[in-house]
Motif scaffolding. Structure first.
Motif, PDB file in Angstrom:
ATOM      1  N   ASN A  84       0.937  -1.295  -0.402  1.00 38.98           N
ATOM      2  CA  ASN A  84      -0.248  -0.098   0.361  1.00 38.98           C
ATOM      3  C   ASN A  84       0.648   1.080  -0.004  1.00 38.98           C
ATOM      4  O   ASN A  84       0.076   2.013   0.569  1.00 38.98           O
ATOM      5  CB  ASN A  84      -1.033  -0.110   0.805  1.00 38.98           C
ATOM      6  CG  ASN A  84      -2.101  -1.044   1.043  1.00 38.98           C
ATOM      7  OD1 ASN A  84      -2.579  -0.396   0.456  1.00 38.98           O
ATOM      8  ND2 ASN A  84      -2.010  -2.333   1.576  1.00 38.98           N
ATOM      9  N   GLY A  85       2.298   1.385   0.063  1.00 35.69           N
ATOM     10  CA  GLY A  85       2.968   2.114  -0.369  1.00 35.69           C
ATOM     11  C   GLY A  85       3.142   3.074   1.488  1.00 35.69           C
ATOM     12  O   GLY A  85       4.164   3.973   0.717  1.00 35.69           O
ATOM     13  N   PHE A  86       3.294   1.989   1.589  1.00 36.92           N
ATOM     14  CA  PHE A  86       3.914   2.393   3.568  1.00 36.92           C
ATOM     15  C   PHE A  86       5.026   2.074   3.844  1.00 36.92           C
ATOM     16  O   PHE A  86       5.229   0.669   3.278  1.00 36.92           O
ATOM     17  CB  PHE A  86       2.119   2.247   5.036  1.00 36.92           C
ATOM     18  CG  PHE A  86       0.992   3.384   3.760  1.00 36.92           C
ATOM     19  CD1 PHE A  86       0.017   2.947   3.390  1.00 36.92           C
ATOM     20  CD2 PHE A  86       1.353   4.897   3.802  1.00 36.92           C
ATOM     21  CE1 PHE A  86      -0.686   3.854   3.197  1.00 36.92           C
ATOM     22  CE2 PHE A  86       0.147   5.442   3.512  1.00 36.92           C
ATOM     23  CZ  PHE A  86      -0.651   4.732   2.616  1.00 36.92           C
ATOM     24  N   ALA A  87       5.254   2.380   5.146  1.00 34.07           N
ATOM     25  CA  ALA A  87       6.064   1.757   5.799  1.00 34.07           C
ATOM     26  C   ALA A  87       6.649   2.310   7.204  1.00 34.07           C
ATOM     27  O   ALA A  87       6.020   2.901   7.419  1.00 34.07           O
ATOM     28  CB  ALA A  87       7.647   2.217   4.946  1.00 34.07           C
ATOM     29  N   ALA A  88       6.937   1.121   7.452  1.00 35.09           N
ATOM     30  CA  ALA A  88       6.781   0.941   9.319  1.00 35.09           C
ATOM     31  C   ALA A  88       8.464   0.559   9.853  1.00 35.09           C
ATOM     32  O   ALA A  88       9.167   0.267   9.447  1.00 35.09           O
ATOM     33  CB  ALA A  88       6.965  -0.595   9.997  1.00 35.09           C
ATOM     34  N   VAL A  89       8.611   2.337  10.715  1.00 37.17           N
ATOM     35  CA  VAL A  89      10.294   2.051  10.703  1.00 37.17           C
ATOM     36  C   VAL A  89      10.077   2.639  12.168  1.00 37.17           C
ATOM     37  O   VAL A  89       9.094   3.725  13.227  1.00 37.17           O
ATOM     38  CB  VAL A  89      10.579   4.242  10.204  1.00 37.17           C
ATOM     39  CG1 VAL A  89      11.666   4.431  10.644  1.00 37.17           C
ATOM     40  CG2 VAL A  89      10.532   4.152   9.464  1.00 37.17           C
ATOM     41  N   ARG A 100       6.304   5.282   1.802  1.00 37.72           N
ATOM     42  CA  ARG A 100       7.835   5.032   1.531  1.00 37.72           C
ATOM     43  C   ARG A 100       8.485   5.516   1.276  1.00 37.72           C
ATOM     44  O   ARG A 100       9.443   5.436   1.732  1.00 37.72           O
ATOM     45  CB  ARG A 100       6.975   3.622   1.290  1.00 37.72           C
ATOM     46  CG  ARG A 100       8.256   2.674   1.181  1.00 37.72           C
ATOM     47  CD  ARG A 100       8.255   1.599   0.477  1.00 37.72           C
ATOM     48  NE  ARG A 100       9.248  -0.149   0.889  1.00 37.72           N
ATOM     49  CZ  ARG A 100       8.791  -0.961   1.419  1.00 37.72           C
ATOM     50  NH1 ARG A 100       7.749  -0.228   2.264  1.00 37.72           N
ATOM     51  NH2 ARG A 100       9.380  -1.158   1.995  1.00 37.72           N
ATOM     52  N   ALA A 101       8.094   7.259   0.385  1.00 39.43           N
ATOM     53  CA  ALA A 101       9.060   7.475   0.014  1.00 39.43           C
ATOM     54  C   ALA A 101       9.904   8.543   1.099  1.00 39.43           C
ATOM     55  O   ALA A 101      11.131   9.011   0.860  1.00 39.43           O
ATOM     56  CB  ALA A 101       8.596   8.533  -0.946  1.00 39.43           C
ATOM     57  N   GLU A 102       9.371   8.274   2.342  1.00 41.58           N
ATOM     58  CA  GLU A 102       9.593   9.427   3.505  1.00 41.58           C
ATOM     59  C   GLU A 102      10.412   8.280   4.374  1.00 41.58           C
ATOM     60  O   GLU A 102      11.173   9.089   5.256  1.00 41.58           O
ATOM     61  CB  GLU A 102       8.372  10.280   3.834  1.00 41.58           C
ATOM     62  CG  GLU A 102       7.737  11.475   3.021  1.00 41.58           C
ATOM     63  CD  GLU A 102       7.032  11.997   3.521  1.00 41.58           C
ATOM     64  OE1 GLU A 102       6.497  12.426   2.736  1.00 41.58           O
ATOM     65  OE2 GLU A 102       7.083  12.167   5.142  1.00 41.58           O
ATOM     66  N   SER A 103      10.057   7.451   4.364  1.00 45.60           N
ATOM     67  CA  SER A 103      10.677   6.374   5.114  1.00 45.60           C
ATOM     68  C   SER A 103      12.596   6.080   5.097  1.00 45.60           C
ATOM     69  O   SER A 103      12.818   5.822   6.392  1.00 45.60           O
ATOM     70  CB  SER A 103      10.518   4.947   4.719  1.00 45.60           C
ATOM     71  OG  SER A 103      10.487   4.222   3.631  1.00 45.60           O
ATOM     72  N   LYS A 104      13.152   6.471   3.884  1.00 45.45           N
ATOM     73  CA  LYS A 104      14.696   6.644   4.189  1.00 45.45           C
ATOM     74  C   LYS A 104      15.184   7.896   4.798  1.00 45.45           C
ATOM     75  O   LYS A 104      16.308   7.912   4.824  1.00 45.45           O
ATOM     76  CB  LYS A 104      15.349   6.796   2.691  1.00 45.45           C
ATOM     77  CG  LYS A 104      14.770   7.757   1.630  1.00 45.45           C
ATOM     78  CD  LYS A 104      15.190   8.124   0.727  1.00 45.45           C
ATOM     79  CE  LYS A 104      14.447   8.898  -0.882  1.00 45.45           C
ATOM     80  NZ  LYS A 104      14.163   8.622  -1.781  1.00 45.45           N
ATOM     81  N   ASP A 120       9.312  -7.157   5.241  1.00 44.91           N
ATOM     82  CA  ASP A 120       9.697  -6.250   4.381  1.00 44.91           C
ATOM     83  C   ASP A 120       9.363  -4.940   5.076  1.00 44.91           C
ATOM     84  O   ASP A 120       9.130  -3.755   4.985  1.00 44.91           O
ATOM     85  CB  ASP A 120       8.311  -6.244   3.529  1.00 44.91           C
ATOM     86  CG  ASP A 120       7.653  -7.168   2.766  1.00 44.91           C
ATOM     87  OD1 ASP A 120       6.743  -7.885   1.971  1.00 44.91           O
ATOM     88  OD2 ASP A 120       8.892  -7.487   1.828  1.00 44.91           O
ATOM     89  N   GLU A 121      10.059  -5.407   6.720  1.00 44.25           N
ATOM     90  CA  GLU A 121      10.883  -3.599   7.792  1.00 44.25           C
ATOM     91  C   GLU A 121      11.599  -3.388   6.479  1.00 44.25           C
ATOM     92  O   GLU A 121      12.339  -3.493   5.478  1.00 44.25           O
ATOM     93  CB  GLU A 121      10.866  -4.157   8.485  1.00 44.25           C
ATOM     94  CG  GLU A 121      12.293  -5.100   8.605  1.00 44.25           C
ATOM     95  CD  GLU A 121      12.376  -5.490  10.171  1.00 44.25           C
ATOM     96  OE1 GLU A 121      12.568  -4.442  10.948  1.00 44.25           O
ATOM     97  OE2 GLU A 121      13.444  -6.541  10.286  1.00 44.25           O
ATOM     98  N   MET A 122      11.489  -1.695   6.767  1.00 40.38           N
ATOM     99  CA  MET A 122      12.369  -1.017   5.950  1.00 40.38           C
ATOM    100  C   MET A 122      13.852  -0.758   7.065  1.00 40.38           C
ATOM    101  O   MET A 122      13.563  -0.363   7.972  1.00 40.38           O
ATOM    102  CB  MET A 122      11.540   0.233   5.974  1.00 40.38           C
ATOM    103  CG  MET A 122      10.942   0.811   5.175  1.00 40.38           C
ATOM    104  SD  MET A 122      11.292   0.410   2.941  1.00 40.38           S
ATOM    105  CE  MET A 122      12.213   2.206   3.500  1.00 40.38           C
ATOM    106  N   MET A 123      14.585  -0.765   7.088  1.00 40.71           N
ATOM    107  CA  MET A 123      16.097  -1.148   7.134  1.00 40.71           C
ATOM    108  C   MET A 123      17.787   0.208   6.511  1.00 40.71           C
ATOM    109  O   MET A 123      16.552  -0.347   4.764  1.00 40.71           O
ATOM    110  CB  MET A 123      16.694  -2.707   7.538  1.00 40.71           C
ATOM    111  CG  MET A 123      16.864  -3.367   6.537  1.00 40.71           C
ATOM    112  SD  MET A 123      17.449  -4.772   7.070  1.00 40.71           S
ATOM    113  CE  MET A 123      18.834  -4.596   7.626  1.00 40.71           C
TER     114      MET A 123
END
Length: 655
Positions: A84-89, A100-104, A120-123
């Motif tokens: 869905n285009g989101f990420a958990a940080v 997700r574009a701002e998760s980095k 699929d967690e952001m790291m």
């Protein structure tokens, strides 16, 4: 003592730390659920704190037929966010859910050792290179990461800094393991236009495969999806050769009908054939997924669609697979044998009856005041007829057969006048025969059920009412049932011209009964069986042999027991009913068109002889019509036979 206590505390802490963090199973079934409600559900079983951005919106659909562990459920949650285009940080004790574009740009897990987890967690992963140049690999790896991810090279430490999902970082690590080698290797990417990257990677690996994957001249081919990109890792001198092979294979298919074909079936039903082929294709896909190329039935995707209007199959397949599919269709689209079932039902019933008796009566008029004596013998037969009914109406009340009576005028009783019968002798002998012959014929295809019904649809009274709630509202409920002859058969032809038959035979008829008696009475005789019969052989299915004998004697005590003299004080009635029912059956296997034509001509000629048989009677003023079968519906064999006879007659006349 203090040391022992410290050791116990340390062991207890180790045991607590060794316990798994996820201990329960979770069932996840959501259909168009709000993503915020889904986050609350995950927070409930994981115990984690989430901070959601206001832009986190959408619906989630998850189907999980069996419970999964909480750890796997949390990984599914991360995958749902990625889709869905989101990420958990992670940020301290709180997990932020952002686009997700701002998760980095947010804080998250940072690692420089070990393989990334398959989630699929952001790291952020620091990839240290030993031999390859970091700046050169940036251009190679850029197409393999999503636009929202971040990849940069650090030249002084020869490292790559990558922020992406853990599963994609894990894939990048697999690529770097092949690229970052001491021996000189080259990497080249081939964006494909027509060929499939997955299939072409398998082809290149099989063409240049080596038993030792770590050999210096080993060639590795990887497929990147989406994008349909082929990545080849090989020695520089081999890349040119591989490039020529890829160029030769990445060609546009010919614009002809080799990929799509329409098959018009001659004998089989297109819908049934398509169902069988699609079941086979589904099974082939499962075998391919579990056993690799070992169990592959078709090299490409095959799809079969039926078109019932024209009884055709629409087949899409590669040219190499089209031959195999057509071979299967040819074996399925064959002319099926047919079976003609001839049944013979013979029912013979006979009945005899005998009645013989004498009745006496003595009486005088009852109109005077004097006392009168009356008496006599009365023996009623099964129809209720006796000397009393004859006195009331001597023409119809005496019954059938020989009736002899002695009468002397009339007598009056209770305002009614009766014939003064002194004696009545009755004698009757009956005999009835009933022969019923039924020959139902039924033609059906092999392994197909067929049914023939010859009878009437008879109404049966099931209920009635005259009033409803004090209001006159007469109505009746009626159920209609088929009464007559029913033959249901399903043949299956076996080896050696043996036919297996599943048969249901029923004969029913209405024999009497009225609404006052509770409804109609029906006779029913049925046979349900499974048999084996040879082609053209007559067999018996079953039968009924029944004898009903009824003996009824009425007499005056003492007087009726006297020999000879007692016959005048006795009434005898004997009835005998015999029923014989036999059912025979003979199957004929119809193998070709000539067989069916021969059978049809024979049946046609039989019915024609009965239909066109002259009827006796009529007169000059009212002549009987001449009955003829329609000429345009005659079987083809009869027409050919007449043509041959006419030709022979012309030849014999010399014309």
């Amino acid at each position: 003592m203090q040391k022992i206590n410290k050791m116990r505390v340390g062991l207890l802490a180790m045991l607590l730390l060794s316990q798994p963090a996820w201990a329960q199973d979770v069932t996840m079934n959501f259909k168009n659920a709000d993503i915020r409600a889904f986050v609350e559900f995950v927070s409930g079983f994981s115990g984690k704190n989430f901070l959601m951005d206001n832009r986190v919106k959408g619906n989630v659909t998850i189907v999980s037929p069996t419970p999964i562990s909480e750890e796997d459920a949390y990984n599914v949650f991360l995958s749902v966010l990625e889709v869905n285009g989101f990420a958990a940080v992670e940020s301290g004790s709180v997990i932020k859910i952002v686009p997700r574009a701002e998760s980095k740009q947010k804080s998250g897990n940072v690692s420089d050792k070990g393989k990334a987890p398959d989630t699929d967690e952001m790291m952020t992963q620091v990839l240290r290179l030993k031999y390859a140049d970091a700046q050169q690999l940036v251009a190679l790896l850029r197409p393999l990461i999503s636009p929202n991810s971040h990849l940069v090279a650090y030249p002084r430490g020869n490292m790559l800094l990558l922020t992406d999902s853990a599963s994609n970082i894990r894939r990048i690590q697999d690529v770097l393991r092949l690229v970052d080698r001491q021996d000189a290797v080259g990497v080249q990417m081939f964006p494909l236009e027509h060929a499939s990257a997955d299939k072409l990677a398998t082809t290149i690996s099989g063409l240049y495969g080596s038993t030792n994957p770590n050999a210096p001249n080993a060639i590795k081919a990887l497929a990147h999806q989406p994008g349909n990109v082929l990545i080849v890792v090989a020695e520089p001198q081999m890349l040119n050769e591989v490039a020529e092979v890829v160029k030769s294979l990445d060609i546009k298919p010919k614009p002809d009908s080799s990929r799509l074909q329409v098959r018009y079936l001659k004998h089989s039903d297109a819908t049934d054939v398509a169902k069988v082929l699609n079941e086979l294709l589904g099974g082939a896909s499962q075998v391919t997924a579990t056993q690799g190329t070992k169990g592959v039935l078709f090299s490409g995707d095959v799809k079969v669609v039926s078109e019932p209007a024209t009884n055709a199959l629409l087949i899409t397949a590669d040219p190499s697979d089209m031959t195999a599919v057509n071979g299967l269709v040819d074996k399925l689209d064959v002319r099926r044998l047919q079976v003609l079932v001839e049944a013979l039902i013979v029912e013979v019933s006979a009945g005899t009856g005998e009645q013989l008796g004498v009745e006496w009566r003595s009486a005088d008029n009852f109109t005077g005041d004097s006392a009168n004596v009356f008496g006599g013998t009365t023996f009623a037969n099964s129809a209720g007829q006796s000397i009393n009914t004859a006195a009331a109406n001597p023409f119809s009340g005496a019954g059938s057969g020989l009736v002899v009576g002695v009468a002397k005028g009339t007598i009056s009783l209770a305002g009614q006048t009766f014939l003064n019968l002194g004696a009545l002798a009755r004698a009757l002998s009956t005999q009835s025969d009933n022969n019923v012959l039924s020959t139902p014929n039924l033609l059906t295809m092999d392994n197909e059920e067929a049914e023939i019904i010859v009878g009437q649809n008879v109404p049966f009274l099931t209920g009635q009412s005259a009033t409803s709630g004090g209001v006159t509202n007469p109505f009746q409920t009626i159920e209609r049932k088929d009464v007559g002859l029913t033959l249901r058969v399903k043949p299956q032809i076996s080896e050696g011209d043996t036919v297996r038959l599943e048969i249901y035979q029923e004969i029913s008829s209405v024999v009497g009964g009225t609404a006052a008696e509770g409804g109609l009475i029906t006779n029913k005789r049925s046979i349900k069986t499974v048999i084996l019969a040879n082609d053209g052989g007559m067999i018996v299915l079953g039968g009924l042999m029944r004898d009903d004998v009824t003996v009824r004697n009425s007499r005056v005590p003492c007087l009726g027991a006297i020999p000879i003299f007692g016959e005048a004080f006795k009434f005898s009635e004997n009835t005998t009913n015999k029923t014989n029912l036999m059912v025979f059956l003979r199957p004929h296997i119809v193998k070709n068109a000539s067989d069916i034509q021969s059978i049809t001509s024979g049946k046609y000629n039989n019915i024609k002889g009965l239909y066109e048989k002259p009827i006796e009677g009529g007169s000059i003023l009212l002549p009987l019509p001449v009955q003829e079968m329609p000429e345009n519906l005659r079987p083809a064999d009869d027409l050919k036979l007449e043509e041959n006879i006419d030709t022979q007659a012309v030849q014999s006349s010399g014309l």
